[in-house]
Write an enzyme that holds these catalytic residues in place. Structure first.
Site, short mmCIF file in Angstrom:
data_model
loop_
_atom_site.label_atom_id
_atom_site.label_comp_id
_atom_site.label_asym_id
_atom_site.label_seq_id
_atom_site.Cartn_x
_atom_site.Cartn_y
_atom_site.Cartn_z
N TYR A 1 15.87 106.80 74.17
CA TYR A 1 15.46 107.85 73.01
C TYR A 1 15.48 107.44 71.85
O TYR A 1 14.38 107.73 71.10
CB TYR A 1 16.88 108.98 73.43
N GLU B 1 14.84 104.45 70.63
CA GLU B 1 13.66 103.44 70.27
C GLU B 1 12.49 104.26 70.79
O GLU B 1 11.48 103.88 69.85
CB GLU B 1 14.06 102.21 71.09
N ASN C 1 28.52 122.91 76.09
CA ASN C 1 29.70 122.96 77.27
C ASN C 1 31.09 123.37 76.86
O ASN C 1 31.72 124.02 77.44
CB ASN C 1 29.91 121.25 77.06
N THR D 1 32.39 112.76 64.17
CA THR D 1 32.03 114.11 63.56
C THR D 1 30.32 114.25 63.95
O THR D 1 29.86 113.62 64.54
CB THR D 1 32.15 113.68 61.85
N PRO E 1 27.80 107.83 68.62
CA PRO E 1 27.93 107.56 67.34
C PRO E 1 29.20 108.29 66.85
O PRO E 1 29.63 109.49 67.00
CB PRO E 1 26.83 108.39 66.48
N1 UDP Z 1 31.10 115.95 73.37
C1 UDP Z 1 32.41 115.98 73.95
N2 UDP Z 1 32.49 116.91 74.87
C2 UDP Z 1 31.47 117.45 75.59
C3 UDP Z 1 30.23 117.11 75.23
C4 UDP Z 1 30.15 116.26 73.96
O1 UDP Z 1 33.43 115.84 73.22
O2 UDP Z 1 31.78 118.10 76.83
C5 UDP Z 1 30.62 114.89 72.46
C6 UDP Z 1 30.04 113.87 72.35
O3 UDP Z 1 30.96 112.84 73.00
C7 UDP Z 1 29.42 113.39 71.07
C8 UDP Z 1 29.57 114.81 70.57
O4 UDP Z 1 30.42 115.58 71.25
O5 UDP Z 1 30.26 112.85 70.20
C9 UDP Z 1 28.09 115.42 70.59
O6 UDP Z 1 27.48 115.31 71.65
P1 UDP Z 1 26.21 115.96 72.20
O7 UDP Z 1 25.79 115.47 73.58
O8 UDP Z 1 25.98 117.28 72.03
O9 UDP Z 1 25.16 115.08 71.28
P2 UDP Z 1 25.13 114.04 70.28
O10 UDP Z 1 25.35 114.32 68.81
O11 UDP Z 1 26.02 112.74 70.90
O12 UDP Z 1 23.47 113.53 70.51
#
Ligand code: UDP
Length: 310
Positions: free
Chosen positions: A145, A147, A190, A210, A272
């Protein structure tokens, strides 16, 4: 005005269709429905100003009418979806971007690419301004994604430099709201679906990472302002209100009056640690600023998820 939107059946794409249709523009939505949802387009299917084409941007795109705007959104966009469809994600960002740029060039249309905060990778500075070049793992688990979108940005910049194509790039930060795919693995959907069914809220890692969540109406108004502007530039579009994932979980538990407990599970690789857009440029050059408070946007999203799960 004739508008073409790739990824038109997706979360943000379908909101853009809505906005342009309400302005009485002619809208063509292209989607291969790999991650998009046809149901998102149900309200427009009978509108004479709307056309849906089930096409894949990886193939040459032939459109007979004139086009004023081409907006290229088509791509898997959640970590779960792009991990499931890595090759498709690479092709939508690379071949799909070249194909849509070629179409815009042939039609002499204005062009917009939705890029992503993922081009900053796991950023070492915060907030991230557009001038930051990022800290990206070029072959890691998110690289298909990150790259692909970095390639897409390079392609847009080249068509602008070489052909003088009227282009702009928006780097979208985390966006949430109605029409998100509920089983797409994203944190907001979620947590809401877990909270309303009183299941454990799954926090990946310690929850100290964050994110900054922007309500979809604000994201869409930023995209439209960038589309309408004459600046062929890159703009961060996101909400600078940065919170930890643990705070997000607590907020959603409280807004849903849920009995859910928090369960800490493993943090995925290359997740991240921080994301916070510096939106000074969009504010100054597009006169754009997000207006919806997290609590208000979450309440609207919770109602929508409740309705969709019934
Ligand atoms: N995350 C979490 N629980 C979940 C889904 C995601 O703690 O059930 C965390 C995930 O590890 C990340 C953040 O929430 O740090 C945002 O995840 P998302 O998949 O929404 O998008 P991203 O910002 O990582 O592209």
């Amino acid at each position: 005005m004739n508008i073409l939107i790739t990824g038109g059946a997706g979360f943000i794409g379908s909101h853009l269709v809505d906005k342009f249709i309400s302005r009485k523009y002619n809208v063509i939505a292209i989607d291969n429905l790999l991650t998009g949802t046809k149901k998102n387009l149900d309200p427009f299917l009978k509108n004479k100003n709307f056309t849906f084409l089930n096409l894949d941007v990886q193939n040459h795109i032939e459109i007979s009418q004139d086009l004023d705007y081409v907006l290229h959104l088509a791509s898997a966009a959640s970590p779960k979806a792009y991990t499931q469809h890595p090759i498709n994600t690479l092709k939508a960002g690379s071949i799909g971007t070249i194909n849509t740029l070629g179409l815009a060039k042939a039609k002499n249309a204005k062009y917009l690419l939705t890029s992503t905060s993922e081009v900053y990778g796991d950023p070492q500075i915060s907030p991230q301004p557009e001038t930051y070049w990022g800290n990206v793992n070029p072959n890691g688990v998110r690289s298909m994604y990150d790259e692909a979108k970095r390639f897409a940005e390079a392609a847009v910049a080249s068509y602008n430099r070489i052909y003088n194509l009227d282009t702009r790039i928006v780097r979208l930060f985390n966006t949430y709201g109605p029409n998100m795919k509920i089983n797409d693995g994203r944190v907001v959907t979620n947590f809401i679906s877990q909270a309303i069914s009183n299941q454990d809220i799954t926090i990946y890692g310690k929850g100290d990472q964050t994110r900054s969540f922007c309500y979809v109406d604000d994201t869409v108004s930023g995209i439209i302002k960038a589309m309408e502007s004459n600046s062929s530039e890159v703009f961060n579009i996101g909400n600078p209100n940065e919170i930890t994932i643990l705070q997000l979980a607590e907020e959603i538990i409280s807004l849903t009056n849920s009995n859910s407990s928090i369960k800490f599970v493993d943090l995925p690789e290359d997740d991240p640690m921080q994301r916070n857009p510096d939106i000074t440029k969009a504010n100054e050059k597009l006169n754009w600023f997000p207006e919806v408070l997290l609590k208000d946007g979450l309440m609207k999203t919770i109602s929508w998820v409740e309705k969709s799960m019934n």
